[in-house]
Structure formats: structure tokens, C-alpha cells
Motif scaffolding. Sequence first.
Motif, PDB file in Angstrom:
ATOM      1  N   UNK A   1       0.843  -1.192   0.000  1.00 21.63           N
ATOM      2  CA  UNK A   1       0.000   0.000   0.000  1.00 21.63           C
ATOM      3  C   UNK A   1       0.876   1.238   0.000  1.00 21.63           C
ATOM      4  N   UNK A   2       0.404   2.281  -0.663  1.00 21.16           N
ATOM      5  CA  UNK A   2       1.108   3.545  -0.691  1.00 21.16           C
ATOM      6  C   UNK A   2       0.504   4.522   0.297  1.00 21.16           C
ATOM      7  N   UNK A   3       0.943   5.773   0.217  1.00 17.90           N
ATOM      8  CA  UNK A   3       0.502   6.791   1.152  1.00 17.90           C
ATOM      9  C   UNK A   3      -1.022   6.929   1.157  1.00 17.90           C
ATOM     10  N   UNK A   4      -1.639   7.030  -0.021  1.00 13.54           N
ATOM     11  CA  UNK A   4      -3.085   7.243  -0.104  1.00 13.54           C
ATOM     12  C   UNK A   4      -3.856   6.140   0.620  1.00 13.54           C
ATOM     13  N   UNK A   5      -3.516   4.889   0.326  1.00 16.77           N
ATOM     14  CA  UNK A   5      -4.205   3.758   0.962  1.00 16.77           C
ATOM     15  C   UNK A   5      -3.923   3.706   2.457  1.00 16.77           C
ATOM     16  N   UNK A   6      -2.679   3.974   2.833  1.00 14.36           N
ATOM     17  CA  UNK A   6      -2.316   3.954   4.260  1.00 14.36           C
ATOM     18  C   UNK A   6      -3.094   5.002   5.036  1.00 14.36           C
ATOM     19  N   UNK A   7      -3.156   6.216   4.495  1.00 22.35           N
ATOM     20  CA  UNK A   7      -3.860   7.300   5.181  1.00 22.35           C
ATOM     21  C   UNK A   7      -5.336   6.952   5.359  1.00 22.35           C
ATOM     22  N   UNK A   8      -5.967   6.478   4.294  1.00 26.61           N
ATOM     23  CA  UNK A   8      -7.388   6.133   4.348  1.00 26.61           C
ATOM     24  C   UNK A   8      -7.635   5.016   5.357  1.00 26.61           C
ATOM     25  N   UNK A   9      -6.801   3.994   5.325  1.00 23.82           N
ATOM     26  CA  UNK A   9      -6.938   2.859   6.226  1.00 23.82           C
ATOM     27  C   UNK A   9      -6.768   3.281   7.693  1.00 23.82           C
ATOM     28  N   UNK A  10      -5.736   4.055   7.967  1.00 22.49           N
ATOM     29  CA  UNK A  10      -5.481   4.501   9.344  1.00 22.49           C
ATOM     30  C   UNK A  10      -6.615   5.397   9.824  1.00 22.49           C
ATOM     31  N   UNK A  11      -7.073   6.303   8.965  1.00 23.88           N
ATOM     32  CA  UNK A  11      -8.168   7.210   9.336  1.00 23.88           C
ATOM     33  C   UNK A  11      -9.424   6.423   9.698  1.00 23.88           C
ATOM     34  N   UNK A  12      -9.732   5.408   8.887  1.00 20.21           N
ATOM     35  CA  UNK A  12     -10.924   4.593   9.162  1.00 20.21           C
ATOM     36  C   UNK A  12     -10.757   3.760  10.429  1.00 20.21           C
ATOM     37  N   UNK A  13      -9.537   3.204  10.659  1.00 14.31           N
ATOM     38  CA  UNK A  13      -9.277   2.443  11.888  1.00 14.31           C
ATOM     39  C   UNK A  13      -9.524   3.294  13.122  1.00 14.31           C
ATOM     40  N   UNK A  14      -9.211   4.584  13.019  1.00 18.17           N
ATOM     41  CA  UNK A  14      -9.350   5.504  14.154  1.00 18.17           C
ATOM     42  C   UNK A  14     -10.757   6.099  14.234  1.00 18.17           C
ATOM     43  N   UNK A  15     -11.635   5.691  13.297  1.00 15.58           N
ATOM     44  CA  UNK A  15     -13.008   6.218  13.225  1.00 15.58           C
ATOM     45  C   UNK A  15     -13.040   7.737  13.123  1.00 15.58           C
ATOM     46  N   UNK A  16     -12.196   8.254  12.241  1.00 20.34           N
ATOM     47  CA  UNK A  16     -12.142   9.694  12.008  1.00 20.34           C
ATOM     48  C   UNK A  16     -12.660   9.953  10.598  1.00 20.34           C
ATOM     49  N   UNK A  61       3.353   5.539   7.506  1.00 17.40           N
ATOM     50  CA  UNK A  61       2.402   6.376   6.784  1.00 17.40           C
ATOM     51  C   UNK A  61       2.743   6.457   5.294  1.00 17.40           C
ATOM     52  N   UNK A  62       4.035   6.652   4.989  1.00 20.52           N
ATOM     53  CA  UNK A  62       4.443   6.831   3.598  1.00 20.52           C
ATOM     54  C   UNK A  62       4.669   5.518   2.858  1.00 20.52           C
ATOM     55  N   UNK A  63       5.245   4.530   3.549  1.00 21.71           N
ATOM     56  CA  UNK A  63       5.675   3.316   2.869  1.00 21.71           C
ATOM     57  C   UNK A  63       4.923   2.063   3.297  1.00 21.71           C
ATOM     58  N   UNK A  64       4.190   2.156   4.381  1.00 22.69           N
ATOM     59  CA  UNK A  64       3.472   0.989   4.870  1.00 22.69           C
ATOM     60  C   UNK A  64       4.389  -0.055   5.454  1.00 22.69           C
ATOM     61  N   UNK A  65       5.519   0.372   6.076  1.00 18.93           N
ATOM     62  CA  UNK A  65       6.454  -0.588   6.656  1.00 18.93           C
ATOM     63  C   UNK A  65       5.893  -1.158   7.949  1.00 18.93           C
ATOM     64  N   UNK A 158      18.948   4.124  -1.383  1.00 18.80           N
ATOM     65  CA  UNK A 158      18.025   3.114  -0.843  1.00 18.80           C
ATOM     66  C   UNK A 158      16.580   3.596  -0.826  1.00 18.80           C
ATOM     67  N   UNK A 159      16.341   4.812  -1.338  1.00 20.83           N
ATOM     68  CA  UNK A 159      14.981   5.326  -1.410  1.00 20.83           C
ATOM     69  C   UNK A 159      14.434   5.806  -0.081  1.00 20.83           C
ATOM     70  N   UNK A 160      15.315   6.077   0.879  1.00 16.13           N
ATOM     71  CA  UNK A 160      14.869   6.568   2.190  1.00 16.13           C
ATOM     72  C   UNK A 160      14.369   8.005   2.003  1.00 16.13           C
ATOM     73  N   UNK A 161      13.140   8.315   2.457  1.00 16.84           N
ATOM     74  CA  UNK A 161      12.586   9.647   2.199  1.00 16.84           C
ATOM     75  C   UNK A 161      13.142  10.758   3.089  1.00 16.84           C
ATOM     76  N   UNK A 162      13.642  10.412   4.278  1.00 16.82           N
ATOM     77  CA  UNK A 162      14.131  11.443   5.197  1.00 16.82           C
ATOM     78  C   UNK A 162      15.401  10.965   5.896  1.00 16.82           C
ATOM     79  N   UNK A 163      16.245  11.922   6.250  1.00 19.77           N
ATOM     80  CA  UNK A 163      17.510  11.614   6.914  1.00 19.77           C
ATOM     81  C   UNK A 163      17.729  12.605   8.041  1.00 19.77           C
ATOM     82  N   UNK A 164      18.218  12.111   9.179  1.00 18.61           N
ATOM     83  CA  UNK A 164      18.544  12.972  10.306  1.00 18.61           C
ATOM     84  C   UNK A 164      20.060  13.044  10.443  1.00 18.61           C
TER      85      UNK A 164
END
Length: 183
Positions: A1-16, A61-65, A158-164
Motif C-alpha cells: 500500500x502507498x501513502x493514499x491507501x495507508x492514510x485512508x486505512x489509518x483514518x478509518x481504523x481511528x473512526x475519524x 504512513x508513507x511506505x506501509x512498513x 536506498x529510497x529513504x525519504x528522510x535523513x537525520x
Amino acid sequence: MGFADNLKSIRKERNISQEGLAEIIGVSRQAVSKWEQGSGYPEMEKLLVLSKELNVSLDYLMLGEIKSTENNKTLPNTIIVPTGKITIKSYDGKSIVNCYKVLASHVMYKAKNDEPKYWLIGLNSGSFWGEKSIVLGWYVDEEKIKKEMDEIAEAINNGVPAYELKYAVKVKNKMLRVKIDEE
């Protein structure tokens, strides 16, 4: 799943509802709908708020890891494609920059013993006038900045979206000079 599916799924799980999430994040319901349809993405600041408010990591959220029970390894359920860009938070935490280029250089002045000798500069093309550069971090020696550059390059590959940043020193501004903060 990508960001769109992850966001929708998490939002529904939280009943928001989309309206409820939009209110929490400070955007319109249409923006949330667009994100869930995959026809747009939120800004980095909004992603951070989403992550915090939904109590999920940015990776998830972004990668569904998901975490594996074996040795607590991370197993991505999506294919990661390097974009050539990476998001890096600046040394002072005041800026988050989506960099397409990162440069290491000597500082432009003769550094004293209590001053960093190198700086890491991030470039992005988000400005109306073209490239915008920002100082990402300050470094005491060449070895540390090279190590940071190597790790950033590896993260991009490696396709990592963020680095600290890991090797930058804390600094403070004193009379128009940057000094290493020993505290």
C-alpha cells in the motif's frame, strides 16, 4: 500500500471522518480527499502533524512498513524507488528541506579552534527565483562531513525519504561568527 491507501486505512481504523481529520490537520476536507485518492500529497509539515496525530511513524504512513517479530526487522511491503531527493532537517531544527543536492564545503572564513571548519549545504528548487540553499549542519573535521555525505548518499540510493544528521556539531552564533556549543 502507498501513502493514499495507508492514510485512508489509518483514518478509518481511528473512526475519524475526512472532515474530522481535515480539522485536526488544519486543511480542507477536499485536501484530505485528494490525498486519499492519490492525486496529491501534503507538505512535510502536514505529514509530521499527520504522523503525530494518528500515532504512526512516517515510514508506516508513507511506505506501509511493518515490524517483523524476527529480530525486530523492518519489512517493507512496497517497492522503494530512489527519487534522487531526500528530506533533511537543519542543524537548528528550524527548517526541513527537500534536497535534490547536498554539498559539503569549507566555511568561507578562516575558522578558529572553537569554530566549525566545514558546513553541509542543502539545495532545493522550491523558490520562485530558482535554487534555494540552506545550511544543514556544521562539522569540526573533514572525516565527519565525509561520513555524513556517504550516509546521505546511501539513504538516497536506498529510497529513504528522510535523513537525520548524525555527525553535525551543535553551534551558537556569537558576534557574527558560528561557535561550537560545548554545553
